[in-house]
Design an enzyme around this catalytic site. Structure first.
Site, PDB file in Angstrom:
ATOM      1  N   HIS A  43       0.864  -1.185   0.000  1.00  0.00           N
ATOM      2  CA  HIS A  43       0.000   0.000   0.000  1.00  0.00           C
ATOM      3  C   HIS A  43       0.900   1.233   0.000  1.00  0.00           C
ATOM      4  O   HIS A  43       1.166   1.828   1.043  1.00  0.00           O
ATOM      5  CB  HIS A  43      -0.904  -0.007   1.236  1.00  0.00           C
ATOM      6  CG  HIS A  43      -1.969   1.029   1.219  1.00  0.00           C
ATOM      7  ND1 HIS A  43      -3.227   0.814   1.737  1.00  0.00           N
ATOM      8  CD2 HIS A  43      -1.988   2.306   0.754  1.00  0.00           C
ATOM      9  CE1 HIS A  43      -3.951   1.908   1.601  1.00  0.00           C
ATOM     10  NE2 HIS A  43      -3.214   2.829   1.013  1.00  0.00           N
ATOM     11  N   GLU A  70      -2.568  -1.663  -3.221  1.00  0.00           N
ATOM     12  CA  GLU A  70      -3.667  -0.903  -2.631  1.00  0.00           C
ATOM     13  C   GLU A  70      -3.343   0.584  -2.642  1.00  0.00           C
ATOM     14  O   GLU A  70      -2.171   0.967  -2.587  1.00  0.00           O
ATOM     15  CB  GLU A  70      -3.881  -1.317  -1.162  1.00  0.00           C
ATOM     16  CG  GLU A  70      -4.213  -2.771  -0.946  1.00  0.00           C
ATOM     17  CD  GLU A  70      -4.396  -3.096   0.527  1.00  0.00           C
ATOM     18  OE1 GLU A  70      -4.996  -4.137   0.815  1.00  0.00           O
ATOM     19  OE2 GLU A  70      -3.943  -2.303   1.386  1.00  0.00           O
ATOM     20  N   HIS A 190      -7.686  -6.046   7.311  1.00  0.00           N
ATOM     21  CA  HIS A 190      -7.472  -5.017   8.327  1.00  0.00           C
ATOM     22  C   HIS A 190      -7.707  -5.613   9.714  1.00  0.00           C
ATOM     23  O   HIS A 190      -8.829  -5.910  10.097  1.00  0.00           O
ATOM     24  CB  HIS A 190      -8.360  -3.783   8.140  1.00  0.00           C
ATOM     25  CG  HIS A 190      -7.761  -2.565   8.798  1.00  0.00           C
ATOM     26  ND1 HIS A 190      -6.981  -1.659   8.112  1.00  0.00           N
ATOM     27  CD2 HIS A 190      -7.798  -2.135  10.081  1.00  0.00           C
ATOM     28  CE1 HIS A 190      -6.586  -0.701   8.937  1.00  0.00           C
ATOM     29  NE2 HIS A 190      -7.059  -0.986  10.134  1.00  0.00           N
TER      30      HIS A 190
END
Length: 239
Positions: A43, A70, A190
């Protein structure tokens, strides 16, 4: 079986804290795949506080499983993803100064915006996923964007798992059922961990992939990276 994609942002965070190339993001990615990891997630953020643009390009030829990038689809991010062509891009609406991702898309409000961006990625054959809170009413609009998958934002599940796991998972189950109706694949990520992953993966229908970073890398400090990756794979096994 649900695939395990390992987010290696925390490896980059540790490297950047000292400077230099240790620990190596690229070596970590290679080892994770050798240990059975079925994907590598990164990410990159605009301030490069962990994964850098250089990392993105260095990792591309080394990821032989599935490369998942991401990020918030600013133009620089879009251009980079179109050039690198990972197997999957996951769109996340995080603010530039966010410590970590903290909300999914309002797919109804941002329908036109997401539709336009997703069309660009799909033109070059990149699978698209949209980060989504567990709200079944947003699934229809996620499907209308042209996305291939949703990624369920699992912080609330992880936070409430020990208090009441059945209640914690219900909105995720309901959202997953709705996503299946609309033909969307289901990812999740997450704050998933060795503690809460098995119940989640056993309960959520059609769960294709989980992306796990912070907990896995933290647990690897005590258990070793190979043992930790194997432990996560066992949690995801259906036998």
């Amino acid at each position: 079986m649900t695939k395990l994609s390992v987010n290696i942002n925390k490896i980059a965070t540790l490297r950047n804290a000292r400077g230099g190339e240790t620990p190596s993001v690229t070596e970590a990615a290679v080892k994770i795949q050798e240990f059975g990891g079925q994907g590598i997630t990164i990410h990159p953020r605009p301030d490069e506080r962990h994964i850098t643009r250089k990392d993105v390009y260095d990792l591309k030829p080394l990821v032989t499983t599935e490369f998942n990038i991401e990020g918030n689809p600013h133009q620089d991010f879009i251009d980079m993803v179109l050039e690198v062509k990972p197997e999957q891009v996951t769109l996340v609406p995080d603010a530039d100064d966010a410590i970590t991702s903290n909300a999914g898309w309002d797919t109804k409000k941002h329908l036109d915006y997401l539709t336009e961006i997703i069309a660009e990625f799909k033109k070059v054959g990149i699978r698209t996923s949209v980060f989504l809170d567990p709200l079944p009413e947003l699934v229809e609009y996620a499907a209308k964007t042209g996305a291939d998958r949703i990624e369920l934002y699992t912080e609330a599940y992880a936070k409430n798992y020990l208090t009441n796991k059945e209640q914690a998972i219900k909105p995720y189950y309901d959202t997953a059922v709705e996503a299946t109706k609309f033909g969307l694949g289901i990812n999740a990520g997450h704050d998933l961990s060795l503690e809460n992953l098995k119940y989640f993966s056993d309960t959520i229908p059609n769960l294709l992939e989980v992306s796990i970073g912070h907990a896995l890398i933290s647990e690897a400090l005590y258990m070793g990276l190979e043992n930790t990756v194997q432990a996560y794979l066992k949690r995801l096994a259906k036998w």
